[in-house]
Design a protein around this motif. Sequence first.
Motif, PDB file in Angstrom:
ATOM      1  N   ILE A 157      30.002  25.781  42.650  1.00  0.00           N
ATOM      2  CA  ILE A 157      31.460  25.635  42.645  1.00  0.00           C
ATOM      3  C   ILE A 157      32.130  26.997  42.532  1.00  0.00           C
ATOM      4  O   ILE A 157      33.101  27.305  43.258  1.00  0.00           O
ATOM      5  N   PHE A 158      31.622  27.845  41.647  1.00  0.00           N
ATOM      6  CA  PHE A 158      32.218  29.170  41.491  1.00  0.00           C
ATOM      7  C   PHE A 158      32.005  30.004  42.748  1.00  0.00           C
ATOM      8  O   PHE A 158      32.890  30.774  43.163  1.00  0.00           O
ATOM      9  N   GLY A 159      30.839  29.839  43.393  1.00  0.00           N
ATOM     10  CA  GLY A 159      30.607  30.548  44.656  1.00  0.00           C
ATOM     11  C   GLY A 159      31.590  30.109  45.731  1.00  0.00           C
ATOM     12  O   GLY A 159      32.119  30.934  46.489  1.00  0.00           O
ATOM     13  N   ALA A 160      31.849  28.798  45.811  1.00  0.00           N
ATOM     14  CA  ALA A 160      32.820  28.293  46.785  1.00  0.00           C
ATOM     15  C   ALA A 160      34.214  28.816  46.472  1.00  0.00           C
ATOM     16  O   ALA A 160      35.010  29.120  47.388  1.00  0.00           O
ATOM     17  N   LEU A 161      34.537  28.902  45.176  1.00  0.00           N
ATOM     18  CA  LEU A 161      35.840  29.435  44.776  1.00  0.00           C
ATOM     19  C   LEU A 161      36.007  30.880  45.228  1.00  0.00           C
ATOM     20  O   LEU A 161      37.081  31.292  45.698  1.00  0.00           O
ATOM     21  N   LEU A 162      34.960  31.674  45.122  1.00  0.00           N
ATOM     22  CA  LEU A 162      35.020  33.064  45.584  1.00  0.00           C
ATOM     23  C   LEU A 162      35.224  33.128  47.087  1.00  0.00           C
ATOM     24  O   LEU A 162      35.941  34.013  47.594  1.00  0.00           O
ATOM     25  N   LEU A 163      34.606  32.207  47.822  1.00  0.00           N
ATOM     26  CA  LEU A 163      34.769  32.200  49.270  1.00  0.00           C
ATOM     27  C   LEU A 163      36.180  31.811  49.678  1.00  0.00           C
ATOM     28  O   LEU A 163      36.703  32.286  50.697  1.00  0.00           O
ATOM     29  N   VAL A 164      36.813  30.929  48.907  1.00  0.00           N
ATOM     30  CA  VAL A 164      38.201  30.544  49.197  1.00  0.00           C
ATOM     31  C   VAL A 164      39.125  31.744  49.059  1.00  0.00           C
ATOM     32  O   VAL A 164      40.006  31.978  49.897  1.00  0.00           O
ATOM     33  N   GLY A 165      38.929  32.515  48.003  1.00  0.00           N
ATOM     34  CA  GLY A 165      39.765  33.695  47.789  1.00  0.00           C
ATOM     35  C   GLY A 165      39.385  34.360  46.479  1.00  0.00           C
ATOM     36  O   GLY A 165      39.600  33.748  45.419  1.00  0.00           O
ATOM     37  N   PRO A 166      38.827  35.548  46.531  1.00  0.00           N
ATOM     38  CA  PRO A 166      38.391  36.208  45.294  1.00  0.00           C
ATOM     39  C   PRO A 166      39.501  36.347  44.263  1.00  0.00           C
ATOM     40  O   PRO A 166      39.266  36.217  43.067  1.00  0.00           O
ATOM     41  N   VAL A 167      40.725  36.578  44.731  1.00  0.00           N
ATOM     42  CA  VAL A 167      41.812  36.758  43.776  1.00  0.00           C
ATOM     43  C   VAL A 167      42.100  35.475  43.007  1.00  0.00           C
ATOM     44  O   VAL A 167      42.549  35.518  41.856  1.00  0.00           O
ATOM     45  N   LEU A 168      41.804  34.317  43.636  1.00  0.00           N
ATOM     46  CA  LEU A 168      42.038  33.048  42.963  1.00  0.00           C
ATOM     47  C   LEU A 168      40.943  32.713  41.956  1.00  0.00           C
ATOM     48  O   LEU A 168      41.097  31.773  41.163  1.00  0.00           O
ATOM     49  N   ALA A 169      39.855  33.448  42.000  1.00  0.00           N
ATOM     50  CA  ALA A 169      38.780  33.231  41.023  1.00  0.00           C
ATOM     51  C   ALA A 169      39.012  34.010  39.739  1.00  0.00           C
ATOM     52  O   ALA A 169      38.390  33.723  38.698  1.00  0.00           O
ATOM     53  N   VAL A 170      39.914  34.993  39.795  1.00  0.00           N
ATOM     54  CA  VAL A 170      40.155  35.838  38.618  1.00  0.00           C
ATOM     55  C   VAL A 170      40.658  35.045  37.417  1.00  0.00           C
ATOM     56  O   VAL A 170      40.221  35.280  36.278  1.00  0.00           O
ATOM     57  N   PRO A 171      41.574  34.063  37.585  1.00  0.00           N
ATOM     58  CA  PRO A 171      42.072  33.327  36.403  1.00  0.00           C
ATOM     59  C   PRO A 171      40.968  32.616  35.615  1.00  0.00           C
ATOM     60  O   PRO A 171      41.132  32.406  34.409  1.00  0.00           O
ATOM     61  N   CYS A 172      39.883  32.242  36.304  1.00  0.00           N
ATOM     62  CA  CYS A 172      38.778  31.581  35.587  1.00  0.00           C
ATOM     63  C   CYS A 172      38.116  32.512  34.588  1.00  0.00           C
ATOM     64  O   CYS A 172      37.525  32.053  33.602  1.00  0.00           O
ATOM     65  N   LEU A 173      38.204  33.799  34.853  1.00  0.00           N
ATOM     66  CA  LEU A 173      37.478  34.762  34.024  1.00  0.00           C
ATOM     67  C   LEU A 173      38.172  35.040  32.694  1.00  0.00           C
ATOM     68  O   LEU A 173      37.557  35.616  31.795  1.00  0.00           O
ATOM     69  N   ILE A 174      39.443  34.622  32.564  1.00  0.00           N
ATOM     70  CA  ILE A 174      40.151  34.978  31.330  1.00  0.00           C
ATOM     71  C   ILE A 174      39.592  34.242  30.118  1.00  0.00           C
ATOM     72  O   ILE A 174      39.796  34.668  28.981  1.00  0.00           O
ATOM     73  N   VAL A 175      38.887  33.092  30.352  1.00  0.00           N
ATOM     74  CA  VAL A 175      38.330  32.360  29.218  1.00  0.00           C
ATOM     75  C   VAL A 175      36.879  32.721  28.949  1.00  0.00           C
ATOM     76  O   VAL A 175      36.293  32.234  27.987  1.00  0.00           O
ATOM     77  N   VAL A 176      36.302  33.576  29.802  1.00  0.00           N
ATOM     78  CA  VAL A 176      34.893  33.945  29.604  1.00  0.00           C
ATOM     79  C   VAL A 176      34.662  34.608  28.249  1.00  0.00           C
ATOM     80  O   VAL A 176      33.710  34.257  27.532  1.00  0.00           O
ATOM     81  N   PRO A 177      35.497  35.586  27.830  1.00  0.00           N
ATOM     82  CA  PRO A 177      35.276  36.175  26.495  1.00  0.00           C
ATOM     83  C   PRO A 177      35.344  35.145  25.370  1.00  0.00           C
ATOM     84  O   PRO A 177      34.553  35.200  24.420  1.00  0.00           O
ATOM     85  N   LEU A 178      36.288  34.181  25.496  1.00  0.00           N
ATOM     86  CA  LEU A 178      36.413  33.160  24.463  1.00  0.00           C
ATOM     87  C   LEU A 178      35.160  32.269  24.425  1.00  0.00           C
ATOM     88  O   LEU A 178      34.614  31.993  23.357  1.00  0.00           O
ATOM     89  N   LEU A 179      34.723  31.829  25.615  1.00  0.00           N
ATOM     90  CA  LEU A 179      33.514  31.008  25.687  1.00  0.00           C
ATOM     91  C   LEU A 179      32.287  31.771  25.198  1.00  0.00           C
ATOM     92  O   LEU A 179      31.449  31.240  24.466  1.00  0.00           O
TER      93      LEU A 179
END
Length: 592
Positions: A157-179
């Motif tokens: 799913i994350f790979g498909a998200l990157l293919l749709v548009g890398p800039v649109l995958a950036v918001p997912c990363l904001i919770v990575v430090p919290l997780l």
Amino acid sequence: MTALPVADRAEVRRYARVLVRRHPRMLAGALALHVGAAVAGLAAPRLLGGLVETLTTGTAAVAAVDRTALAIAGFLVLQAVLARYAHVASARLGERVLAALREEFIGRVLSIPLSTVEKAGTGDLLTRTSHDVAVLSKSVRFAVPETLIAISTATFIFGALLLVGPVLAVPCLIVVPLLWAGTRWYLRRAPDGYLAESAAYSRITDGLSETVDGARTVEALRRQEHRRRRTDADIARQYAAERYTLWLRTVWFPLIEISYVVPVAATLAVGGWCYLRGWVTLGQVTAAVLYVQMLAAPLDRLLNWLDELQLGAASLARLLGVAQPDRPAIAVPRAPAPDGVRAADPVAAVDVHFSYVDGREVLRGVTLVPQPGERIAIVGPSGAGKSTLGRLLAGVLRPTAGSVTAGGVPLTDLAPDQLRGRVALVTQEHHVFIGTVRDNVALVRPDATEAEVRAALAAVDALDWVSALPDGAATVVGAGGHPVGPDQAQQLALARLVLADPQTLVLDEATSLIDPRTARRTERSLAAVLHGRTVIAIAHRLYSAHDADRIAVVEDGLITEFGSHDELVAADGPYAVLWRTWQGLGSAQAVG
């Protein structure tokens, strides 16, 4: 009471890798199906995004919409079919792994040094055999495959998200430090918490089984309140352990839930901002939001099953720990007998000291060296250390100081099969296994012939009552089967001993549950059958001592007299007093 060992995390990880390498094809097949299901599930958001794009530009035809809808439906059906077979393949792999784990655990249980069981008691072992096996079963059958599904799905799913548009995958990363921080905090504390929880559960089991087994003693001594307080304390300890792990989950789970909501809102906000500036299309934003929403399900599955994996890892550590000895074992060949141990070498105890509690010795410098084929009786008052000496001579206990050897090799350093081939211990505590009488007797030698089993039963005067059973030796006994009395159970145990034919026998009140007349006849029959074997008999009935070659009198942890019956009677020492008292009791019973 000392608990059984627990394997460390490195050993658990190493064992998990071994399990994975055992079934490479099944694992690869299951992963391939999971990947296929995950890829099929990625088509719908991409197709919906394309459909939205064409609708916004006004170029979509009805036929194109129908084709898109049919394609989405087809991919959803394909995903369902692949997911179904992926679950089946994972379940088969899990059952195969679980079967191997159970078989290996049985092997570990049967190879535990008896001294370890003596120290730890049965409660911890019972908990590992029941509770920990059940927990691990759930982890292997459900947590492991569900985790594989979640990881593979989230990755694609994350790979498909990157293919749709890398800039649109950036918001997912904001919770990575919290997780990352929350999960790391949880994983540092959860393993020890779950181990403490299992240990507390073991203590409850141990206390309850001890209370049930000794219910009559508890009632006779009016110790009900004491046992109740012990149980309440154990339950309180278990409550505290479970409350701690629950607290860990109440901190960790809310962090996870927040991590699901924030990325969707952030993707909508960032995607809308980018769309207004013409950097991305509306179709890309739609697909990206759908993919981010799809990420929540596998992440939730992954993190929730991660908690179950912690339970499974704790249980696996406890099951693997069963095989860890409480002492280093020397390397000795399994067949023939170890170097220095000849077939005719009986056990020998030299300057043996032993204590169950530091500072309170039960045996103090005991030396007992039987001759090959000799029958030695150990007598003395209750609490003198007779049974402890018997367990040392049988290799059940390890001396605190001194040595108990066979041909110079310490008994406790022999492998279990070598030890039981050298020396066998029969006590007044016997167990009748579920199965036929023949199965119970042939337990030590499954390949024994019918004639050998009958001969063993005849040697202990059990053939008559066994023949009178509804199906003879084929009668099913044990729990739910034909009832067998304590005296008959004792005879079955002795018949096993005859069939096992060890070189040295340690009999600790082995005929105490049989009536005196039958017991004497049984012992004489045994003596004839086991002629040439070294026999060490711990007895309260002194006619057993009368028939022995030599007698060891144990008092206060010491052998105070040693010699034949006639020699000790003539010496007019402690044994002579015991003998006269015994004769007086026998005469009184005869008159009565």
